[in-house]
Design a protein around this motif. Structure first.
Motif, mmCIF file in Angstrom:
data_model
loop_
_atom_site.group_PDB
_atom_site.id
_atom_site.type_symbol
_atom_site.label_atom_id
_atom_site.label_comp_id
_atom_site.label_asym_id
_atom_site.label_seq_id
_atom_site.Cartn_x
_atom_site.Cartn_y
_atom_site.Cartn_z
ATOM 1 N N ILE A 136 25.094 -54.776 24.383
ATOM 2 C CA ILE A 136 25.729 -53.480 24.150
ATOM 3 C C ILE A 136 27.238 -53.643 24.323
ATOM 4 N N THR A 137 28.005 -53.119 23.369
ATOM 5 C CA THR A 137 29.461 -53.157 23.440
ATOM 6 C C THR A 137 29.980 -51.783 23.858
ATOM 7 N N LEU A 138 30.832 -51.766 24.870
ATOM 8 C CA LEU A 138 31.464 -50.529 25.326
ATOM 9 C C LEU A 138 32.899 -50.846 25.704
ATOM 10 N N GLY A 139 33.834 -50.048 25.204
ATOM 11 C CA GLY A 139 35.229 -50.282 25.556
ATOM 12 C C GLY A 139 36.147 -49.305 24.868
ATOM 13 N N GLY A 140 37.419 -49.554 25.050
ATOM 14 C CA GLY A 140 38.424 -48.707 24.432
ATOM 15 C C GLY A 140 39.801 -49.280 24.654
ATOM 16 N N TYR A 178 44.701 -43.706 21.260
ATOM 17 C CA TYR A 178 43.605 -44.203 22.091
ATOM 18 C C TYR A 178 42.319 -44.228 21.265
ATOM 19 N N ALA A 179 41.347 -45.014 21.729
ATOM 20 C CA ALA A 179 40.046 -45.103 21.062
ATOM 21 C C ALA A 179 38.980 -45.477 22.076
ATOM 22 N N VAL A 180 37.754 -45.021 21.823
ATOM 23 C CA VAL A 180 36.580 -45.358 22.634
ATOM 24 C C VAL A 180 35.472 -45.777 21.677
ATOM 25 N N HIS A 207 35.134 -42.908 18.698
ATOM 26 C CA HIS A 207 36.112 -41.817 18.670
ATOM 27 C C HIS A 207 37.502 -42.443 18.723
ATOM 28 N N GLN A 208 38.404 -41.920 17.877
ATOM 29 C CA GLN A 208 39.758 -42.458 17.818
ATOM 30 C C GLN A 208 40.769 -41.355 17.556
ATOM 31 N N ASN A 209 41.884 -41.458 18.255
ATOM 32 C CA ASN A 209 43.038 -40.586 18.004
ATOM 33 C C ASN A 209 44.216 -41.515 17.743
ATOM 34 N N TYR A 237 51.743 -40.402 10.963
ATOM 35 C CA TYR A 237 50.360 -40.270 10.532
ATOM 36 C C TYR A 237 49.473 -40.165 11.764
ATOM 37 N N ASN A 238 48.608 -39.140 11.793
ATOM 38 C CA ASN A 238 47.703 -38.921 12.923
ATOM 39 C C ASN A 238 46.285 -38.741 12.379
ATOM 40 N N ASN A 239 45.373 -39.619 12.823
ATOM 41 C CA ASN A 239 43.975 -39.566 12.397
ATOM 42 C C ASN A 239 43.104 -39.371 13.636
ATOM 43 N N ILE A 240 42.401 -38.244 13.697
ATOM 44 C CA ILE A 240 41.494 -37.938 14.808
ATOM 45 C C ILE A 240 40.077 -37.947 14.252
ATOM 46 N N SER A 241 39.245 -38.881 14.704
ATOM 47 C CA SER A 241 37.936 -39.078 14.083
ATOM 48 C C SER A 241 36.822 -39.193 15.117
ATOM 49 N N PHE A 242 35.620 -38.758 14.677
ATOM 50 C CA PHE A 242 34.377 -38.921 15.432
ATOM 51 C C PHE A 242 33.351 -39.507 14.457
ATOM 52 N N GLU A 243 32.754 -40.621 14.850
ATOM 53 C CA GLU A 243 31.865 -41.350 13.936
ATOM 54 C C GLU A 243 30.552 -41.686 14.619
#
Length: 425
Positions: free
Chosen positions: A129-133, A143-145, A163-165, A183-189
Motif C-alpha cells: 500500500i502506498t500512502l504519502g504526500g 500540496y497533495a495526498v 487529492h491535490q491543490n 494556474y490553480n488546480n484543485i482535484s479529487f480522484e
C-alpha cells in the motif's frame, strides 16, 4: 539402428516422468527473507497456491510479479521434494527500504527559490500500500495526498485515491505572444485498479476538479479574460501491458501504457474535450553492464484553437534541456532513447553514466497532423548524464542530465541541466 522396443521404452519412461511431475502437489509455500512485508500478503497475491499441482511456469511468473513490487528488490524460488509426490515451495525475497522522502530544490524563471518536501511509504502495513504526500513552494503553495492499494480487495482488485491543490505560474500562448497566469488546480480522484493477469492491468475512475487562472503579466487578449474559474469532471481510463524483467538497476523487455481521458466542462472558452496518449517502452541488456532504454510517446486531444492546449513541451516531461513549459499543442510525438552503462556496482550503490537523444514535435492548436513534420515544431536535444542508484531503497535513483540543442529554433533554449529522482523513463 535403434530398435522399436528401445524407442518405446524411452517414450514410456519420459511419459512416466512427466506424469509424476504433473501430479506433484504443493503442501506448503514458505516465504523467507521478509522483514516488513507480510508473508500472508505474499501468498495472497501468488497464483501458485497450496493444494495445486506443481507448475514451474506459473512459479516463474509469480517471482516476476514479486520483483515488480516496490517493496522487493529481488526474488527467487526453490522446490523441496517430499515423499508421496508432494513438495514444498520456498520463495526467498530481498526487500527494499520503502519509507522515502521526496525532496527537490530548483529556481523558477522568476528566480524564486523553490522546493518540494514530501514523504511516501510504498509498503504500508507490509501489504504493498502506498500512502504519502508533499508540500511544494514555487512562489505559491501546493500540496497533495495520495493513497494506492492495488491488492486491497483481492489479488486482482484495488483502489487509488488522490487529492491535490496545485499552484504554479504557467504561460498561455496567443498569436501575438504569451502571458503568464497563476494556474490553480484543485482535484479529487478515485480510481478502481484491476489486474487482469501478470501482463495486463486496467485502471478507471473519475476526477472532479476546479481550474483557476489569474493573469500575472504579459500580453492580453480580448478573447481570454484575466481571471477564470472552471468546474470540470474527468473520466479516466488507463490500460497497461507489462512484460519487463528486473535485475536491480537493469531492465529488459517491453511495456505499453495507454491513457484516455474525457473532460466535461461548461464555459465560454473551452468545450468538452478528449485527450489520449500512449507510451511505448523498450529496454534491452547490452553486455554485462549496459542497458539500452527507449520511450516513444504519441498523443492527441480535441483540436481546438485555444491557449489551453493540454500537451506541453517541458524539461521534466519530454525533452531534457528544452526549458520549462516552452510551448503547448493539441498533439505530441516524443522519442527518448538513451544508453546507460554501470561504472560502479557494490552491494548497496550503483553508479551509471548515460548518453541520450530526445526528439519531440507537436501539433499546433487548431492545426493539422502535418504540423508534426514542420521544421519550426521539431526539437532535438542530446546530452549526457549520471545516475546514483541505491540498490536497497525503492526508486532511489538521483539523476542529473545536461541536454543541448541539436535541432530547434534559435529563440529556444540552447540547453540546460535537468535534475530528478528516479530514471527519466
Amino acid at each position: 539402428m535403434i530398435s522399436k522396443f528401445k524407442i518405446g521404452l524411452f517414450l514410456c519412461l519420459c511419459s512416466g516422468y512427466l506424469l509424476q511431475a504433473q501430479t506433484t502437489k504443493i503442501t506448503e509455500i514458505a516465504i523467507e527473507g521478509t522483514v516488513k512485508t507480510k508473508p500472508s500478503f505474499i501468498t495472497k497475491i501468488l497464483q501458485t497456491q497450496v493444494g495445486q499441482v506443481l507448475d514451474s511456469t506459473v512459479l516463474h511468473q509469480d517471482v516476476l510479479r514479486l520483483k515488480r513490487l516496490p517493496a522487493i528488490s529481488y526474488a527467487y524460488f526453490s522446490v523441496k521434494e517430499l515423499s508421496n509426490k508432494q513438495c514444498v515451495i520456498v520463495i526467498t525475497i530481498k526487500e527494499n527500504y520503502t519509507l522515502l522522502p521526496d525532496v527537490n530544490f530548483w529556481t523558477t524563471t522568476n528566480n524564486v527559490f523553490s522546493y518540494k518536501l514530501g514523504l511516501y511509504e510504498y509498503n504500508l502495513l507490509g501489504r504493498n500500500i502506498t500512502l504519502g504526500g508533499f508540500y511544494q513552494y514555487n512562489g505559491f503553495h501546493t500540496y497533495a495526498v495520495n493513497f494506492k492499494a492495488p491488492n486491497l480487495f483481492s489479488r486482482k482488485w484495488g483502489i487509488a485515491l488522490n487529492h491535490q491543490n496545485w499552484k504554479s505560474e504557467e504561460p498561455l500562448y496567443f498569436n501575438s505572444g504569451s502571458a503568464n497566469y497563476l494556474y490553480n488546480n484543485i482535484s479529487f480522484e478515485a480510481l478502481a485498479l484491476y489486474q487482469i493477469n501478470l501482463n495486463h492491468e486496467i485502471n478507471f475512475g473519475l476526477n472532479l476538479f476546479t481550474e483557476k487562472y489569474q493573469y500575472l503579466s504579459g500580453v492580453t487578449s480580448p478573447q481570454i479574460p484575466q481571471q477564470l474559474n472552471l468546474q470540470k469532471a474527468l473520466f479516466k481510463l488507463v490500460y497497461g501491458y507489462t512484460n519487463l524483467d528486473y535485475y536491480y538497476q537493469y531492465v529488459s523487455g517491453f511495456k505499453s501504457v495507454l491513457y484516455a481521458q474525457y473532460v466535461l466542462t461548461e464555459n465560454d472558452y473551452q468545450n468538452d474535450f478528449y485527450i489520449f496518449w500512449n507510451d511505448f517502452f523498450y529496454y534491452s541488456r547490452i553486455g554485462e553492464k549496459g542497458n539500452w532504454a527507449n520511450r516513444l510517446r504519441f498523443g492527441l486531444s480535441s483540436n481546438e484553437d485555444t491557449p489551453f492546449a493540454p500537451f506541453a513541451l517541458d524539461n521534466n516531461v519530454n525533452l531534457r534541456g528544452v526549458g520549462i513549459l516552452v510551448d503547448r499543442g493539441t498533439g505530441s510525438m516524443v522519442l527518448n532513447t538513451e544508453y546507460r552503462h554501470t561504472v560502479y556496482d557494490k552491494k548497496w550503490l550503483a553508479i551509471q553514466t548515460n548518453v541520450f537523444t530526445d526528439f519531440g514535435s507537436w501539433r499546433n492548436p487548431g492545426g493539422t497532423l502535418g504540423d508534426f513534420f514542420k521544421e519550426e515544431n521539431i526539437r532535438i536535444y542530446s546530452g549526457v548524464g549520471l545516475r546514483f542508484i541505491s540498490k536497497k531503497i525503492y526508486n532511489a535513483t538521483f539523476r542529473i542530465d545536461y541536454g543541448f540543442r541539436i535541432v530547434g529554433q534559435s529563440n529556444t533554449s540552447k540547453g540546460g541541466f535537468v535534475f530528478g529522482i528516479g530514471q527519466y523513463f
